[in-house]
Write a protein that holds these residues in place. Structure first.
Motif, PDB file in Angstrom:
ATOM      1  N   VAL A 282     -21.998  18.432  11.559  1.00 44.71           N
ATOM      2  CA  VAL A 282     -21.799  17.014  11.854  1.00 44.71           C
ATOM      3  C   VAL A 282     -23.148  16.312  11.775  1.00 44.71           C
ATOM      4  N   LEU A 283     -23.204  15.213  11.038  1.00 41.77           N
ATOM      5  CA  LEU A 283     -24.483  14.506  10.863  1.00 41.77           C
ATOM      6  C   LEU A 283     -24.640  13.416  11.901  1.00 41.77           C
ATOM      7  N   PRO A 284     -25.819  13.332  12.507  1.00 42.21           N
ATOM      8  CA  PRO A 284     -26.054  12.201  13.412  1.00 42.21           C
ATOM      9  C   PRO A 284     -26.105  10.905  12.604  1.00 42.21           C
ATOM     10  N   ILE A 285     -25.467   9.873  13.097  1.00 44.75           N
ATOM     11  CA  ILE A 285     -25.518   8.583  12.395  1.00 44.75           C
ATOM     12  C   ILE A 285     -26.868   7.931  12.695  1.00 44.75           C
ATOM     13  N   PRO A 286     -27.619   7.543  11.649  1.00 40.22           N
ATOM     14  CA  PRO A 286     -28.947   6.971  11.903  1.00 40.22           C
ATOM     15  C   PRO A 286     -28.849   5.557  12.452  1.00 40.22           C
ATOM     16  N   GLU A 287     -28.845   5.455  13.760  1.00 45.34           N
ATOM     17  CA  GLU A 287     -28.658   4.130  14.374  1.00 45.34           C
ATOM     18  C   GLU A 287     -29.999   3.477  14.693  1.00 45.34           C
ATOM     19  N   LYS A 292     -33.636   6.825  11.002  1.00 49.65           N
ATOM     20  CA  LYS A 292     -33.689   6.561   9.555  1.00 49.65           C
ATOM     21  C   LYS A 292     -34.921   7.193   8.942  1.00 49.65           C
ATOM     22  N   TYR A 295     -34.482  10.907   8.323  1.00 49.91           N
ATOM     23  CA  TYR A 295     -33.684  11.176   7.103  1.00 49.91           C
ATOM     24  C   TYR A 295     -34.525  10.901   5.850  1.00 49.91           C
TER      25      TYR A 295
END
Lengths: 312, 104
Positions: A282-287, A292, A295
């Motif tokens: 599961v990928l962490p969402i870059p919030e 960011k 990534y």
């Protein structure tokens, strides 16, 4: 009791010919037969369809039913006319018997008398076996449990008429039971005739769908979400088992879909089943800006083409 | 109302019921069961009729076949084909479930 409109159940006119009734029945049976149907209420519908067909395909029963007249609405409170079962004798096709206890009170009241007469003539005879199905929780198979089963059983009353009676049983579910096994309860079927033994009750056991365990025989499967770095670098993570939380080692260089087998953590037995953890990355969402950046660093510094196998 | 807890015997997938018990559980005749064994719908353990032992799966299959024969006025052969196809659908659904795809 409720009046049943058998013509409406089969979707035919009161004037329908025998062949038409048969066609309508066949068509509905294909749609609602519990063995082939995907309809949610298939089994309930099939009972109604079978009952309607049982009456309408038999000229004598149909004539008797027609004699009730056209003044009745489905579901209307019904009492049979006082002279109901005079002048009729139903023989041949088994009334109600073919469905086990699955006939309505309406049916039993109108057509139940003949069965009693037929059975009463029998001598020493073993009672019939009965069948039921229950759904249990997966956890019940791990610990064993007691479940209440309600059955409708056909019975002859004091006058020898067929009637359905509700019967409640508390059944012991043995630890380690699997789907497809049966519990056989000796002597819990129909009573025997004239000193014959009682029949048995067979209970088929199925599992209710579980929020995250999937069952295959004795083995269990569960998706285990892991972070990209846990899969890439290896980690010790917590995983659920029906026996409680355990810690498992995720090997380094794991990909999504990898199966980790926890031996003997499946459904108990001899041998017990295994529990498979299926890794799901599961990928962490870059919030945040920082996320960011991380990534972007990977994108810059890892020469990674996830589509290499596609040749692009 | 019965409130006692009744304990049964577990009928395993294989090797549990005699021919006579199968006949009684299906409410049928010996010949019908024997025919199903001959055409390979049922596969009891044991060398001959007197020693046959059927399992829970055999009983579930036989009863399903009886329903199909009765409700569709199907021959034993046609009902057996339907039964095989239903088994295949169940096997494929089990694969979907193992793969984590919800079978509809």
């Amino acid at each position: 009791m409720e009046f049943k409109d058998y013509y409406q159940t089969l979707g035919v006119a009161r004037s329908a010919a025998e062949a038409e009734i048969k066609r309508a029945y066949r068509k509905l049976a294909r749609k609602y037969h519990p063995d082939v149907s995907k309809e949610r209420d298939a089994s309930e519908r099939m009972k109604e369809i079978n009952e309607a067909y049982e009456v309408l395909q038999d000229p004598k029963k149909r004539a008797a039913y027609d004699r009730l007249g056209t003044g009745w609405q489905p579901g209307q409170d019904f009492h049979p006319p006082p002279d109901w079962d005079t002048g009729f004798e139903f023989r041949g096709s088994p009334a109600g018997e073919a469905f086990g206890g699955d006939f309505s009170d309406f049916f039993a009241t109108l057509f139940g008398g003949a069965v009693g007469a037929r059975h009463g003539a029998g001598v020493h005879r073993r009672g019939e076996d009965h069948h039921a199905k229950i759904l249990i929780d997966l956890e019940d198979a791990f610990r064993g449990a007691t479940r209440t089963v309600t059955l409708r059983v056909p019975e002859l009353d004091a006058k020898g008429r067929l009637a359905a009676r509700e019967r409640t049983l508390n059944v012991q579910i043995p630890k380690g039971i699997r789907e497809g096994q049966l519990i056989r309860l000796a002597g819990q079927g129909s009573a025997g005739m004239k000193g014959g033994r009682a029949g048995d009750l067979y209970i088929e056991v199925g599992f209710k769908p579980h929020a995250f365990y999937r069952v295959d025989g004795r083995d269990l499967y569960v998706s285990l979400p892991v972070a990209p770095w846990e899969a890439a670098l290896g980690a010790t993570v917590k995983a659920p088992t029906p026996g409680g939380t355990v810690e498992v080692k995720v090997p380094p260089r794991s990909q999504g879909g990898r199966k980790l087998r926890l031996r003997s953590r499946g459904i108990p037995g001899d041998p017990p089943g295994d529990l498979y953890l299926v890794l799901e990355v599961v990928l962490p969402i870059p919030e945040t800006e920082r996320a960011k950046e991380l990534y972007q660093t990977m994108a810059r510094e890892l020469a990674f083409n996830p589509r290499r196998s596609l040749g692009v | 109302m019965d409130t006692d807890i009744v304990t049964g015997i577990l009928v395993s997938e294989q090797g549990a019921l005699s021919l006579e018990e199968m006949v009684e559980a299906c409410g049928t005749e010996v010949e019908w069961i024997v025919e199903l064994v001959e055409v390979g719908v049922l596969s009891p353990e044991g060398p001959d009729e007197t020693a046959w032992r059927f399992g829970a799966l055999d009983l579930l299959r036989a009863r399903r076949l009886a329903r199909l024969e009765r409700d569709f006025a199907a021959s034993a052969e046609a009902a057996a084909v339907i039964l095989d196809l239903l088994d295949e659908i169940e096997r494929l659904r089990a694969c979907l479930i193992r793969a984590g795809v919800e079978a509809v």
